[in-house]
Design a protein around this motif. Sequence first.
Motif, short mmCIF file in Angstrom:
data_model
loop_
_atom_site.label_atom_id
_atom_site.label_comp_id
_atom_site.label_asym_id
_atom_site.label_seq_id
_atom_site.Cartn_x
_atom_site.Cartn_y
_atom_site.Cartn_z
N TYR A 244 0.82 -1.21 0.00
CA TYR A 244 0.00 0.00 0.00
C TYR A 244 0.85 1.27 0.00
N LYS A 245 1.88 1.29 0.82
CA LYS A 245 2.70 2.51 0.92
C LYS A 245 3.49 2.79 -0.36
N PHE A 246 3.59 1.78 -1.22
CA PHE A 246 4.30 1.98 -2.49
C PHE A 246 3.34 2.32 -3.63
N THR A 247 2.11 1.83 -3.56
CA THR A 247 1.16 2.01 -4.66
C THR A 247 0.19 3.17 -4.44
N ASN A 248 -0.14 3.43 -3.16
CA ASN A 248 -1.17 4.42 -2.82
C ASN A 248 -2.55 4.03 -3.33
N TRP A 249 -2.78 2.74 -3.57
CA TRP A 249 -4.12 2.29 -3.95
C TRP A 249 -5.01 2.35 -2.71
N GLU A 250 -5.90 3.32 -2.68
CA GLU A 250 -6.79 3.44 -1.52
C GLU A 250 -7.89 2.39 -1.56
N GLU A 251 -8.36 2.07 -2.76
CA GLU A 251 -9.36 1.03 -2.94
C GLU A 251 -8.87 0.01 -3.96
N TYR A 252 -9.31 -1.23 -3.78
CA TYR A 252 -8.97 -2.27 -4.75
C TYR A 252 -10.18 -3.19 -4.90
N PHE A 253 -10.41 -3.66 -6.14
CA PHE A 253 -11.61 -4.43 -6.45
C PHE A 253 -11.22 -5.78 -7.07
N ILE A 254 -11.94 -6.81 -6.64
CA ILE A 254 -11.82 -8.14 -7.23
C ILE A 254 -13.19 -8.48 -7.83
N VAL A 255 -13.19 -8.79 -9.12
CA VAL A 255 -14.44 -9.02 -9.83
C VAL A 255 -14.50 -10.46 -10.33
N SER A 256 -15.64 -11.11 -10.12
CA SER A 256 -15.87 -12.45 -10.67
C SER A 256 -17.28 -12.48 -11.25
N LYS A 257 -17.69 -13.63 -11.76
CA LYS A 257 -19.03 -13.72 -12.36
C LYS A 257 -20.13 -13.59 -11.32
N ASP A 258 -19.82 -13.87 -10.06
CA ASP A 258 -20.85 -13.85 -9.02
C ASP A 258 -20.69 -12.73 -8.00
N PHE A 259 -19.46 -12.25 -7.79
CA PHE A 259 -19.21 -11.32 -6.70
C PHE A 259 -18.32 -10.16 -7.12
N VAL A 260 -18.44 -9.07 -6.36
CA VAL A 260 -17.49 -7.97 -6.42
C VAL A 260 -16.99 -7.76 -4.99
N SER A 261 -15.68 -7.87 -4.82
CA SER A 261 -15.06 -7.65 -3.51
C SER A 261 -14.38 -6.29 -3.53
N MET A 262 -14.61 -5.50 -2.48
CA MET A 262 -14.06 -4.15 -2.41
C MET A 262 -13.23 -4.00 -1.14
N TRP A 263 -11.95 -3.73 -1.32
CA TRP A 263 -11.03 -3.60 -0.19
C TRP A 263 -10.61 -2.14 -0.06
N ARG A 264 -10.72 -1.59 1.13
CA ARG A 264 -10.31 -0.21 1.37
C ARG A 264 -9.06 -0.21 2.24
N ASN A 265 -7.93 0.20 1.63
CA ASN A 265 -6.65 0.13 2.33
C ASN A 265 -6.55 1.10 3.49
N LYS A 266 -7.19 2.25 3.40
CA LYS A 266 -7.08 3.24 4.47
C LYS A 266 -7.62 2.72 5.79
N THR A 267 -8.66 1.90 5.72
CA THR A 267 -9.31 1.42 6.94
C THR A 267 -9.20 -0.09 7.11
N ASN A 268 -8.53 -0.77 6.15
CA ASN A 268 -8.46 -2.24 6.17
C ASN A 268 -9.85 -2.85 6.29
N ASN A 269 -10.74 -2.38 5.44
CA ASN A 269 -12.13 -2.80 5.48
C ASN A 269 -12.50 -3.52 4.19
N LEU A 270 -13.18 -4.66 4.33
CA LEU A 270 -13.59 -5.46 3.17
C LEU A 270 -15.10 -5.56 3.10
N VAL A 271 -15.62 -5.37 1.90
CA VAL A 271 -17.04 -5.59 1.62
C VAL A 271 -17.14 -6.50 0.41
#
Length: 296
Positions: A244-271
């Motif tokens: 995270y400290k090298f990329t500064n990606w605040e949010e990251y998404f994983i997409v599949s045919k059934d789900f979307v996963s959303m990771w927030r690096n600032k708060t270490n929160n997953l939905v």
Amino acid sequence: MRILALLLVKTKYDMRNLWLALFTLLGTIINAQDLKARAKEIQEEGIELYRSEMASWYGTDVLKANYDKMENVVGYFSYIDGGVPKCIFFSKNNKVLATVAFPANYNPRDAKLDLVERDFTTRELDYFTIRQSANEKVKTDTIFKHYNNTSMNLIPIITKDKIKKVYAVTGPSVDNIVVFGNDYLISFNDKNEVKNVEKLHKGIIIQNMKDEKVEHTISGLHSHVLENWQTITPTDICTLMLYYKFTNWEEYFIVSKDFVSMWRNKTNNLVIMNEKDFKKLTEMIEKSEKNNSNKN
């Protein structure tokens, strides 16, 4: 993937509308609780992998700076001991040569180094045994792939329920890239014998830390296609936290045919959301933006 890409473009990388709409929508989704429980499980394991890897990263630096017999060290592993990340270095005679314990900030100056040679504790012996078994499996089983400019790191985990597993995670040995995929989960029985090996991603995914075409990139994404791992994996979370400290990606998404996963690096929160519910989310954002545009 197309829906998410359009969403990122429409919001011009301003993710505030996304998260506001997200938590509003979650309160209306019937199966949100099941996904929330799944997200909590993955999030906790991902954070534990991260804490273990951080201990390994900095533990080696601490030992090299304070120990002049590195030739005696043949291996190491890290684990969380009562909330404290520890890195254990051992000899060819299976003796502990050094223990490095870290505070929460992983500052090497605050690390506690113990150079007293000793036997493994009962718990450490389990970690050592599954780690060594996993190492042999990686060397001999053709399911494991190896790529240039990468190395495979082994992270042993023993849960509160005494479930034993080792994650094999591929990391880069060159600068300015982040590696996802080419990772595996090795499961063990009560006798510390390998009972199953599974891939967590179909292949290897290499992404640049910075996008030269975009001045300030704060989001990223990749897709999952394996049926057993449609959501984000603990190894994905571990990688995102490490870099995270090298990329500064605040949010990251994983997409599949059934789900979307959303990771927030600032708060270490997953939905994690069903794909259909994610479409509802995009419609809410589009409607909100349209209303705001009409008001202006």
